[in-house]
Design an enzyme around this catalytic site. Structure first.
Site, PDB file in Angstrom:
ATOM      1  CG  PHE A  83      30.259  -6.840  -0.520  1.00 39.20           C
ATOM      2  CD1 PHE A  83      31.378  -6.117  -0.898  1.00 39.20           C
ATOM      3  CD2 PHE A  83      30.431  -8.033   0.166  1.00 39.20           C
ATOM      4  CE1 PHE A  83      32.647  -6.577  -0.586  1.00 39.20           C
ATOM      5  CE2 PHE A  83      31.700  -8.507   0.479  1.00 39.20           C
ATOM      6  CZ  PHE A  83      32.808  -7.774   0.102  1.00 39.20           C
ATOM      7  N   GLY A  84      29.178  -5.227  -3.733  1.00 43.23           N
ATOM      8  CA  GLY A  84      30.053  -4.678  -4.759  1.00 43.23           C
ATOM      9  C   GLY A  84      30.377  -3.252  -4.388  1.00 43.23           C
ATOM     10  CB  VAL A  93      25.470  -1.964  -4.602  1.00 45.59           C
ATOM     11  CG1 VAL A  93      25.182  -0.665  -5.336  1.00 45.59           C
ATOM     12  CG2 VAL A  93      26.392  -2.862  -5.414  1.00 45.59           C
ATOM     13  CB  VAL A  96      23.334  -8.521  -3.873  1.00 45.47           C
ATOM     14  CG1 VAL A  96      22.186  -9.321  -4.493  1.00 45.47           C
ATOM     15  CG2 VAL A  96      23.975  -7.611  -4.924  1.00 45.47           C
ATOM     16  CE  LYS A 156      23.541  -4.845  -8.384  1.00 46.20           C
ATOM     17  NZ  LYS A 156      24.252  -4.557  -9.669  1.00 46.20           N
ATOM     18  CG  ASP A 185      32.635  -4.078 -14.388  1.00 43.45           C
ATOM     19  OD1 ASP A 185      33.840  -4.373 -14.512  1.00 43.45           O
ATOM     20  OD2 ASP A 185      32.110  -3.855 -13.284  1.00 43.45           O
TER      21      ASP A 185
END
Length: 330
Positions: free
Chosen positions: A39-40, A43, A45, A63, A166
Site C-alpha cells: 500500500f501507499g 492506494v 496494490v 493499484k 519520487d
C-alpha cells in the site's frame, strides 16, 4: 572525479473516459478477492491472477484507490492514478515497470494494472534485512541496483523528458536475487524542458520528505533532473545503512529492548537535516564499498550542478564495472 575527493483542468469524467477507451475490457475483481501486495498514500496494490478457461496468463499487480479515502483526497488520488496510467502507457524500458491496463473494478474504483513477476519493493527487502542480519547489502548488489536504476532514470530524463519526482526504495521493485530491478510509481512525474528543468508554473514537485533535495524544499527552488539524482543517492544510502534518511532513532547504546517513543523524535534536527547528505558509519563498511560511497556522495551534493546526470552515472558504472571518474559537471 573532480570534486569527489572533496566531499567530506479537463472535466474529470471526460478525462477518465479518454484513457479507458483505449484499454480492452478487463474484469478486475473487488479488493477482498485479491491478495494484497502493499500500500501507499491513498492506494493499495493487489495481486490479480489471470487464468480464465484453464489458460495460464501472467499475473498483474493492480493499484486501486483506497475506499477509505474521503471525497477530497479520493479526487486527488484518482487524478494522480489517471496521470500515472497515461504516463506509464507510453513508457517502454526494461528498468521501468510495465503498463497492462487502466479500468474500473467491479466495486467502481479506478484500477491501474501493471506487470508483476513476483517482485518485492526494495524497501521491503531493506526491512527484511534489518530484521535478519542487520548488515548492509553487499557492495556489488548496491552497484547493480545503482546501474539499473540509473538506466531507468536516463530513459525517463533523456528520451521521455520526465522527472520521476519520487525516487526512493519503496518505488523500486526487485525480482528474485536482484535478477531484475525496475522503477515504479510515476504518478507524480513532471515534464522536463530541453534544459532538463521543470518550467511549467502549474507543476508541483511532490516527492517524499526525507528524500527531497534542498532545491525542492525552497520556496522558489529550481527543479531539474538532478532532483531525481539526489533521491537516487539517498536510495543507495538506504541500502548501506538500512535506515530512512534523516530519521534518526535512539543511539546504539540505548537498550535494544527499549520501546521507541514518538516523543523521543527530534523534530528540529530532522527538519534541519532535510536536503542534506546524511552521514555513514564508515566502520561498518569495508573497502569494497568505496565506489558505492563515492557515488552516493557525488549524487547528494547540495548544489544540483555538482551532481552527475543519470546518463553519466550509467556511463561511469558501465565502464568495466567502475564508478570512479564521475564528473560533477554533467
Amino acid at each position: 572525479m573532480e570534486g569527489i575527493n572533496n566531499f567530506k483542468t479537463p472535466n474529470k469524467s471526460e478525462k477518465r473516459k479518454s484513457v479507458l477507451c483505449s484499454t480492452p475490457c478487463v474484469n478486475i475483481p473487488a479488493s477482498p478477492f485479491m491478495q494484497k501486495l502493499g500500500f501507499g498514500t491513498g492506494v493499495s496494490v493487489y495481486l490479480m491472477k489471470r487464468s480464465p478457461r484453464g489458460l495460464s496468463h501472467s499475473p498483474w499487480a493492480v493499484k486501486k484507490i483506497s475506499l477509505l479515502c474521503d471525497d477530497h483526497y479520493r479526487t486527488v488520488y484518482q487524478k494522480r492514478l489517471t496521470d500515472e496510467a497515461k504516463i506509464l502507457k507510453n513508457l517502454n524500458h526494461p528498468n521501468i515497470i510495465g503498463y497492462r491496463a487502466f479500468t474500473e473494478a467491479s466495486d467502481g474504483s479506478l484500477c491501474l494494472a501493471m506487470e508483476y513477476g513476483g517482485e518485492k519493493s526494495l524497501n521491503d527487502l531493506i526491512e527484511e534485512r534489518n530484521k535478519d542480519s542487520g548488515s548492509p547489502f553487499p557492495a556489488a548488489v548496491i552497484l547493480r541496483v545503482a546501474l539499473h536504476m540509473a538506466r531507468g532514470l536516463k530513459y525517463l530524463h533523456q528520451e521521455k523528458k520526465l522527472l520521476h519526482g519520487d525516487i526512493k526504495s519503496s518505488n523500486v521493485v526487485i525480482k528474485g536475487d536482484f535478477e531484475t530491478i525496475k522503477i515504479c510509481d510515476v504518478g507524480v512525474s513532471l515534464p522536463l524542458d530541453e534544459n532538463m528543468t521543470v518550467t511549467d508554473p502549474e507543476a508541483c514537485y511532490i516527492g517524499t520528505e526525507p528524500w527531497k533535495p534542498k532545491e525542492a524544499l525552497e520556496e522558489n527552488g529550481i527543479i531539474t533532473d538532478k532532483a531525481d539524482v539526489f533521491a537516487f543517492g539517498l536510495t543507495l544510502w538506504e541500502m548501506m545503512t538500512l535506515c530512512i534518511p534523516h530519521v534518526n532513532l535512539p543511539d546504539d547504546d540505548v537498550d535494544e529492548d527499549a520501546t521507541f517513543d514518538e516523543s523521543d523524535f527530534d523534530d528540529e534536527a530532522y527538519y534541519a537535516a532535510l536536503g542534506t547528505r546524511p552521514s555513514i558509519n564508515m566502520e561498518e563498511l569495508d573497502d569494497s564499498y568505496q565506489k558505492a560511497i563515492e557515488l552516493f556522495c557525488v549524487c547528494t551534493n547540495e548544489d544540483p550542478k555538482d551532481r552527475p546526470s543519470a546518463a553519466h552515472i550509467v556511463e561511469a558504472l558501465e565502464l568495466d564495472g567502475q564508478c570512479c571518474g564521475l564528473s560533477s559537471k554533467h
